[in-house]
Design a protein around this motif. Structure first.
Motif, short mmCIF file in Angstrom:
data_model
loop_
_atom_site.label_atom_id
_atom_site.label_comp_id
_atom_site.label_asym_id
_atom_site.label_seq_id
_atom_site.Cartn_x
_atom_site.Cartn_y
_atom_site.Cartn_z
N SER A 42 -6.38 -2.04 -0.91
CA SER A 42 -5.23 -2.95 -0.71
C SER A 42 -5.61 -4.37 -1.09
O SER A 42 -4.82 -5.10 -1.70
N GLN A 86 1.92 -0.89 1.25
CA GLN A 86 1.46 0.23 2.08
C GLN A 86 2.32 0.33 3.35
O GLN A 86 2.65 1.42 3.79
N ASP A 162 0.69 0.65 -3.45
CA ASP A 162 -0.38 0.81 -2.46
C ASP A 162 -0.07 2.01 -1.57
O ASP A 162 0.85 1.94 -0.76
MG MG Z 1 -4.95 -0.08 2.07
#
Ligand code: MG
Ligand code: ATP
Length: 217
Positions: A42, A86, A162
């Motif tokens: 990330s 994410q 992500d």
């Molecule tokens: Mg991550």
């Protein structure tokens, strides 16, 4: 398209998230960023999206040294980039439609075109029937697809995603990667962070493996 030279990223509290990352992603590439939880996936994507700055090193995107960018230069750069977070980062007080439309409004697109574009991506992701719902009334997988729809609505030249399949069952996960494949085939550079080994094995793509913030092969 994206070049990183000797990138280091340290967070407060002496956490070293990335160490000496040098990589090159070419126009039209499809690249997986892999690695265990905490490996720095990330962090790497966020640096590419200029959400944070490297502690050291240079990032060149489309020929521009973005590590030297002023805050005011960043929105223009992002117009051509889609980012699937994410944790989705959907606005919970807005409908699915508006979540996607907002990303287009800031580009100055007129309402008629926005409507068309939003309906098109919703259909593309099988979410037409959710247009007027608020994100928190949707399942995790549906919210994830809204986050993907929002990133695709900009018709970006670079798509950064992500863990875009983290909340999907294996079949749906494959569908999403197939969809990214199609988008890639039409010229968009795609970078996907994932720890899902099955996906990586199924789609033989270029992969950058991270281990504790370093590139390993
Ligand atoms: Mg991550
Ligand atoms: N904002 C932050 N402040 C401090 N430490 C952070 C921050 N963001 C990430 N880290 C730390 O940096 C390291 C890399 O985190 P990152 O989120 O990039 O990993 P990841 O590979 O994406 O993990 P996951 O698969 O769990 O999403 C971890 O040790 C994490 O705790």
């Amino acid at each position: 398209m994206i070049n990183m030279f000797h990138i280091y990223k340290n967070y407060e509290g002496a956490i070293t998230a990335l160490t000496d990352i040098t990589l090159k992603i070419d126009k039209g590439d499809f690249v997986f960023i892999t690695g265990a939880s905490g490996a720095g996936k990330s962090t790497l994507l966020k640096l590419m999206f200029c959400m944070d700055r490297p502690t050291q090193g240079q990032i060149i995107i489309g020929g521009k040294n973005v590590s030297r960018f002023a805050e005011r230069d960043i929105p223009l750069l992002r117009r051509k980039m889609g980012f699937v977070f994410q944790d989705f980062k959907l606005l919970n007080n807005k409908t699915v439609f508006d979540n996607i439309a907002l990303a287009l409004r800031i580009t100055g697109m007129d309402n008629k075109d926005i409507n068309k574009r939003v309906l098109k991506v919703l259909a593309y992701l099988g979410l037409q029937h959710r247009a007027n719902f608020k994100p928190l009334t949707l399942s995790g997988g549906e919210q994830q697809r809204v986050a993907i729809a929002r990133a695709l609505a900009k018709e970006p030249t670079i798509l950064l995603a992500d863990e875009p399949t983290g909340n999907l069952d294996p079949e749906r996960a494959m569908d999403i990667i197939r969809l990214f494949n199609d988008i890639n085939a039409r010229g968009t550079t795609v970078v996907v962070a994932t720890h899902d080994k099955a996906l990586i094995e199924r789609f033989s793509k270029k992969a950058i493996h991270l281990d504790k913030g370093r590139i390993v092969n």
